[in-house]
Design an enzyme around this catalytic site. Sequence first.
Site, short mmCIF file in Angstrom:
data_model
loop_
_atom_site.label_atom_id
_atom_site.label_comp_id
_atom_site.label_asym_id
_atom_site.label_seq_id
_atom_site.Cartn_x
_atom_site.Cartn_y
_atom_site.Cartn_z
N TYR A 82 -3.05 -9.59 16.17
CA TYR A 82 -2.99 -8.30 15.11
C TYR A 82 -4.01 -7.48 15.25
CZ TYR A 82 -3.46 -6.37 10.28
OH TYR A 82 -3.60 -5.36 9.44
N GLN A 106 1.47 3.66 7.11
CA GLN A 106 1.13 2.14 6.86
C GLN A 106 2.02 1.30 7.37
OE1 GLN A 106 -1.45 2.39 4.59
NE2 GLN A 106 -1.17 4.74 5.03
N ILE A 157 0.97 -1.07 0.16
CA ILE A 157 0.06 0.06 0.02
C ILE A 157 0.72 1.14 0.04
CG2 ILE A 157 -1.66 1.38 1.48
CD1 ILE A 157 -2.75 -1.41 2.24
N ASP A 214 13.44 2.33 11.39
CA ASP A 214 12.42 1.46 12.06
C ASP A 214 11.43 2.51 12.87
OD1 ASP A 214 11.12 -0.46 13.98
OD2 ASP A 214 12.86 -1.78 13.25
#
Length: 324
Positions: free
Chosen positions: A155, A87, A23, A67
């Site tokens: 998640y 994202q 994405i 990171d």
Amino acid sequence: MGYEDLTFKKETVFLVTGGAGFIGSNLCIALLEKGYKVKCLDNLSTGLQSNVDLFKNNENCTFIKGDIRHFETCLSACENVDYVLHQAAWGSVPRSIEMPLLYDEINVKGTLNMLEAARQNSVKKFVYASSSSVYGDEPTLPKKEGREGSLLSPYAITKKVNEEYAKIYTSLYNLDTYGLRYFNVFGKRQDPNGAYAAVIPKFIKQLLNEEQPVINGDGSQSRDFTYIENVIEANLKACKATHAAAGKAYNIAYGGRSYLLDTYKVLCRILEKDIDPKFGLEREGDIKHSNADITMAKQYLDYNPDWDFERGIRAAIEWYKKEL
Ligand code: NAD
């Protein structure tokens, strides 16, 4: 419809985290094509250098290999940024069941770092990827914001926590945040490889290679498969949204419903393949049916997706035929 007519000032700077991924790379390219300045932050953990190579030499692009777990990295990435399109995360429900600690570090701590870095740099808007997984076991269809069930995976928890933090950053710190609950996004550059690949690119690649794909369960599960162009539209429209629309999370989908077995048949038809699928075990943590009510995004973000499933899947297949 779409986002073609949407404009920002030429000197506008966007920070796309996760820009080496599926994405994120599509967002970077769409923004650079419109002539805006793009900073792309990615640690290349699941993203691909080959995606970054497509745009890193554009004079308006800065690639930062870093990171989101490191706050200082986030802080300097947010310098002079107008809009953050966050994202970066690790996806995949099954992988999160195997590695809950890592998911918490990347998806929760990483997002909190980004929110705080955006706040300290007085970013105008913070748009971030949430997920349809936050609906958990809520059976009512279509899924509607405000009617969520019990979460089914680490998640999903990370995405729900992201939403809670973002809400607090809007109410306490006046940072305009907009959560986008993506529903099964597909399209060019989605990675078809690896154990955790999404079904559409995985099946397309297998069919192109004359292999027999495995459907988890009996194929009666349904999804609101959403073409990438609609997701780009949602991100850009969120950057234009009002302060009143901030602090919320919105369903981003097409608003359709495809059963997995039917989807498989569509792929076979377009690819002109006559291969029967195998059927495997249902996946733990999966939602059985997922289709979205997109009224709220239409109302608050002016989201008006114009890529339906058939149009999107034809475009995606064309891309995979050329690139695989
Ligand atoms: P992707 O794996 O292709 O991209 C994620 C990117 O984030 C990768 O390039 C990866 O290297 C980067 N990244 C991961 N950890 C990082 C870290 N610690 N620091 C910096 N970069 C890091 O995934 P995608 O499909 O493009 O998903 C993008 C976002 O959308 C994710 O937040 C995902 O959870 C969410 N989402 C995606 C879907 C979908 O259908 N693809 C559905 C719902 C939500």
